[in-house]
Design a protein around this motif. Structure first.
Motif, PDB file in Angstrom:
ATOM      1  N   ILE A  64      72.969  76.398  22.409  1.00  0.00           N
ATOM      2  CA  ILE A  64      72.802  74.449  22.302  1.00  0.00           C
ATOM      3  C   ILE A  64      74.122  74.219  22.862  1.00  0.00           C
ATOM      4  N   GLY A  65      74.871  75.064  23.296  1.00  0.00           N
ATOM      5  CA  GLY A  65      76.582  73.608  23.638  1.00  0.00           C
ATOM      6  C   GLY A  65      77.370  74.226  25.063  1.00  0.00           C
ATOM      7  N   ASP A  66      76.033  74.419  25.814  1.00  0.00           N
ATOM      8  CA  ASP A  66      76.523  74.676  27.183  1.00  0.00           C
ATOM      9  C   ASP A  66      75.408  74.413  27.718  1.00  0.00           C
ATOM     10  N   MET A  67      75.454  73.270  28.625  1.00  0.00           N
ATOM     11  CA  MET A  67      73.135  72.506  28.876  1.00  0.00           C
ATOM     12  C   MET A  67      73.934  72.990  29.896  1.00  0.00           C
ATOM     13  N   ASN A  68      74.234  73.885  30.827  1.00  0.00           N
ATOM     14  CA  ASN A  68      73.543  74.883  32.144  1.00  0.00           C
ATOM     15  C   ASN A  68      72.892  75.689  31.568  1.00  0.00           C
TER      16      ASN A  68
END
Length: 388
Positions: A64-68
């Motif tokens: 969830i913290g990594d948009m990619n």
């Protein structure tokens, strides 16, 4: 020209019906067949599609913290969720769909003249071309999606999902997940081909009936046998046209009741998929093969929305012209009673046929398609700005 009407009507939906039978969507009478079909449905829907939805959802939550990474999982989750809803919709409405198929064979829809037969045969050919073209593009997108990762890095699974086994290439866990990904995506692809092309085929059938109806409206009061029989024959023609129009409205209402919910959800999911794909393409600079995969998938998604919006919009567009077709009839010399009936029919024809979305103030047409593309790009620009 000899036309086998029942066989021609059957060709509008026969291929899609065979695909749906492979998914065990049709009820069975014999107990052993019912048991086998239930098992087959659970395997396809539960084990493949719903498991893939769960794995994609878990992948998004974990990253969830990594948009990619979130975008990678989200762009497939939206597609698979829409496919799952289509299967459930077909499962629950399969008897209504069978009744719709039966109504398409009614004698009222049979073309009578050579010109009407020509319109009908052209519609049948257009239905086949649309189905085959859409199927070819979808299979191409599926193949590209599954094989690209093997070319880039054959130690990785074809999809970015949560892997509970964390297995290396050649291990049982890796093989299990690889087969699950392939089967789940293939199931989603072919249910899309069946459902979307079926909707288009029925829309084309309705548009064909409107074209035939327009010809009959124009011929009202023309080529009558005698002055004495003119009023009676015109009245008979009017009654036949009114009844025919009523059947077209009923057929349109029946198909709308079956498809408007899953198509509306598909439209919503397509906005999410297009937005995610725009973002992924903007991030994948210099990776030619990956960009090609995304471009083919994006083209398939755009085609999926376009064909539904276009052929549904064609029904509305054609129905707008029906009052003008009625005006071309020989109404000038008609009896006052027939003129009054003609006026009442024209007033009814002023209300166009529409295939409405979940929001009944909107309908499926090219304006909706352009709004979807514009909305997707606007969300992409906003997402890009937030992430930067």
């Amino acid at each position: 020209m000899q036309l086998n009407f029942d066989s021609s009507v059957n060709s509008f939906y026969s291929v899609q019906k065979r695909i749906m039978q492979c998914y065990s969507l049709y009820p069975q009478q014999l107990p052993w067949k019912r048991w086998l079909h239930n098992v087959n449905f659970i395997i396809i829907f539960g084990f493949f599609l719903m498991m893939l939805n769960l794995l994609l959802l878990m992948y998004i939550v974990i990253n969830i913290g990594d948009m990619n990474e979130v975008i990678k999982g989200f762009f497939l989750l939206a597609t698979c969720s829409a496919c799952s809803l289509k299967i459930l919709s077909l499962k629950f409405n399969i008897l209504d769909l069978e009744r719709l198929f039966a109504h398409m064979h009614d004698a009222e829809f049979k073309p009578l003249s050579l010109e009407e037969q020509r319109i009908f045969l052209n519609a049948r050919q257009l239905s086949h071309t649309t189905r085959n073209s859409y199927g070819a593009v979808s299979v191409c997108a599926l193949t590209t999606l599954l094989l690209t990762q093997c070319i880039i890095d054959n130690t990785q699974l074809p999809l970015d999902t949560y892997d509970p086994f964390q297995g290396e290439r050649g291990s049982f866990g890796f093989c299990f997940m690889y087969v699950n990904h392939c089967c789940a995506l293939s199931s989603a692809c072919f249910i899309n081909i069946a459902f979307d092309s079926l909707c288009c085929s029925i829309f084309i059938f309705i548009r064909c009936q409107l074209d035939i109806f327009a010809l009959r409206l124009q011929s009202i009061g023309k080529s009558l046998n005698s002055e004495v029989a003119t009023d009676a024959e015109m009245l008979q023609q009017l009654k036949h046209c009114i009844h025919y129009h009523k059947r077209i409205i009923e057929l349109t209402s029946d198909i709308e009741a079956i498809v408007y919910k899953p198509i509306s959800v598909q439209i919503f999911c397509s906005v999410l998929v297009l937005t995610a794909n725009f973002y992924s393409m903007s991030q994948s600079t210099g990776e030619t093969l990956l960009l090609l995969k995304m471009f083919i998938y994006q083209s398939c998604m755009l085609l999926q929305i376009f064909i539904i919006c276009y052929f549904a919009g064609e029904i509305t567009e054609r129905s707008y012209g029906l009052p003008h077709d009625l005006y071309k009839s020989n109404w000038v010399g008609a009896h006052r009673t027939n003129q009054r009936l003609l006026l009442m029919l024209m007033l009814r024809l002023d209300l166009p046929l529409r295939i409405k979305t979940l929001n009944s103030s909107h309908s499926f047409d090219l304006m909706l398609f352009s709004s979807i593309v514009n909305c997707s790009y606007s969300y992409f620009a906003l997402l890009k700005r937030v992430n930067s």
